[in-house]
Design a protein around this motif. Structure first.
Motif, PDB file in Angstrom:
ATOM      1  N   VAL A  71     -31.125  28.815 -20.271  1.00 47.14           N
ATOM      2  CA  VAL A  71     -31.960  28.050 -20.630  1.00 47.14           C
ATOM      3  C   VAL A  71     -33.523  28.845 -21.158  1.00 47.14           C
ATOM      4  CG1 VAL A  71     -33.445  26.081 -20.145  1.00 47.14           C
ATOM      5  CG2 VAL A  71     -31.164  26.013 -19.239  1.00 47.14           C
ATOM      6  N   CYS A  72     -33.935  28.443 -22.102  1.00 47.29           N
ATOM      7  CA  CYS A  72     -35.074  28.872 -22.524  1.00 47.29           C
ATOM      8  C   CYS A  72     -35.976  27.807 -23.109  1.00 47.29           C
ATOM      9  CB  CYS A  72     -35.058  29.845 -23.791  1.00 47.29           C
ATOM     10  SG  CYS A  72     -34.233  29.418 -25.282  1.00 47.29           S
ATOM     11  N   ILE A  73     -37.385  27.848 -22.838  1.00 48.57           N
ATOM     12  CA  ILE A  73     -38.469  27.037 -23.151  1.00 48.57           C
ATOM     13  C   ILE A  73     -39.250  27.577 -23.986  1.00 48.57           C
ATOM     14  CG2 ILE A  73     -37.799  25.497 -21.122  1.00 48.57           C
ATOM     15  CD1 ILE A  73     -40.484  26.652 -19.802  1.00 48.57           C
ATOM     16  N   PRO A  74     -40.264  26.748 -24.815  1.00 43.35           N
ATOM     17  CA  PRO A  74     -41.270  27.257 -25.614  1.00 43.35           C
ATOM     18  C   PRO A  74     -42.545  27.430 -25.105  1.00 43.35           C
ATOM     19  CG  PRO A  74     -40.965  24.809 -25.953  1.00 43.35           C
ATOM     20  CD  PRO A  74     -40.009  25.247 -25.010  1.00 43.35           C
ATOM     21  N   LYS A  75     -43.166  28.372 -25.637  1.00 38.62           N
ATOM     22  CA  LYS A  75     -44.616  28.717 -25.272  1.00 38.62           C
ATOM     23  C   LYS A  75     -45.222  28.604 -26.684  1.00 38.62           C
ATOM     24  CE  LYS A  75     -48.226  30.895 -23.725  1.00 38.62           C
ATOM     25  NZ  LYS A  75     -48.836  30.092 -22.641  1.00 38.62           N
ATOM     26  N   SER A  76     -46.388  27.683 -26.756  1.00 37.41           N
ATOM     27  CA  SER A  76     -47.051  27.328 -27.980  1.00 37.41           C
ATOM     28  C   SER A  76     -48.098  28.650 -28.460  1.00 37.41           C
ATOM     29  CB  SER A  76     -47.785  25.954 -27.713  1.00 37.41           C
ATOM     30  OG  SER A  76     -46.827  25.215 -27.695  1.00 37.41           O
ATOM     31  N   ILE A  77     -47.945  28.880 -29.526  1.00 32.22           N
ATOM     32  CA  ILE A  77     -48.788  30.102 -30.077  1.00 32.22           C
ATOM     33  C   ILE A  77     -49.795  29.270 -31.132  1.00 32.22           C
ATOM     34  CG2 ILE A  77     -49.199  32.137 -31.282  1.00 32.22           C
ATOM     35  CD1 ILE A  77     -47.116  32.054 -28.692  1.00 32.22           C
ATOM     36  N   HIS A  78     -50.817  28.797 -30.634  1.00 35.30           N
ATOM     37  CA  HIS A  78     -51.712  27.850 -31.324  1.00 35.30           C
ATOM     38  C   HIS A  78     -52.359  28.745 -32.720  1.00 35.30           C
ATOM     39  CE1 HIS A  78     -50.702  25.438 -27.655  1.00 35.30           C
ATOM     40  NE2 HIS A  78     -51.405  26.483 -27.020  1.00 35.30           N
ATOM     41  N   LYS A  79     -52.740  29.723 -32.609  1.00 33.95           N
ATOM     42  CA  LYS A  79     -53.347  30.222 -33.934  1.00 33.95           C
ATOM     43  C   LYS A  79     -52.407  30.030 -34.929  1.00 33.95           C
ATOM     44  CE  LYS A  79     -56.378  33.857 -34.366  1.00 33.95           C
ATOM     45  NZ  LYS A  79     -56.979  35.317 -33.742  1.00 33.95           N
ATOM     46  N   SER A  80     -51.104  30.311 -34.816  1.00 28.94           N
ATOM     47  CA  SER A  80     -49.981  30.375 -36.156  1.00 28.94           C
ATOM     48  C   SER A  80     -49.229  28.818 -36.060  1.00 28.94           C
ATOM     49  CB  SER A  80     -49.292  31.470 -35.711  1.00 28.94           C
ATOM     50  OG  SER A  80     -48.584  31.577 -34.697  1.00 28.94           O
TER      51      SER A  80
END
Length: 189
Positions: A71-80
């Motif tokens: 299982v993998c979950i997302p990390k938001s990269i806000h700049k892009s």
């Protein structure tokens, strides 16, 4: 009706679903997902960790682990406005991030290449039968899905299916929709 009005209306509509009805609906959605060949073939599942009134994803993650899936979950990269996925093997590897979203603890997890993800479960609020969706805003998943080559599916109550809404050039449809009534392939254009 514009996307923002539809988003607000759907949030209100979902908020009105009682706890008992919500649990019953989630169990049916999950059963429909777990008995599908999409699920059966997947070795690595990409999924968000639900918060508030979103459909529960913890049960899906637990089922994946029980079946030996990754299982993998997302990390938001806000700049892009990008999403990077990280494999988790425990809910202890999660922390509150941007907008109180539950995200992976990067130092304790392994970043997953998008090509490793067999099945991406994409969140959303409103959907068309063609697989287009209105998310929670920001366009993170549309950016991610643009280059994603594997299977995409969304979980929704059949009331979240709408006839249409304005589709923009950057909107990316999912391939399958799972409701409490069953699994359906998106109709395409």
């Amino acid at each position: 009706m514009g996307k923002n009005e539809l988003r607000k209306g759907m949030l209100i509509s979902l908020d009105k679903i009682g706890r008992v009805e919500r649990k019953k609906t989630e169990k049916m959605m999950q059963a429909n997902l777990f008995t599908s060949t999409l699920w059966g073939k997947a070795e690595m599942v990409g999924i968000t960790l639900s918060i508030n009134k979103e459909w529960d994803t913890r049960a899906i993650i637990k089922q994946a682990w029980m079946e030996g899936k990754k299982v993998c979950i997302p990390k938001s990269i806000h700049k892009s406005r990008a999403l990077h996925f990280y494999e988790i093997i425990s809910f202890q590897q999660v922390e509150k991030g941007y907008f109180d979203l539950l995200e992976p603890v990067v130092s304790e997890t392994r970043r997953v290449d998008n090509s490793e993800i067999d099945l991406m479960i994409v969140p959303g609020l409103a959907f068309t039968r063609q697989g287009y969706r209105i998310g929670f805003g920001g366009g993170y998943y549309d950016r991610f899905l643009k280059d994603f080559k594997h299977t995409t599916v969304s979980l929704l109550h059949s009331n979240q299916l709408v006839k249409s809404f304005p589709i923009e050039t950057f909107d990316m449809p999912v391939q399958y929709l799972v409701t409490e009534k069953g699994l359906m392939q998106a109709e395409g254009e």
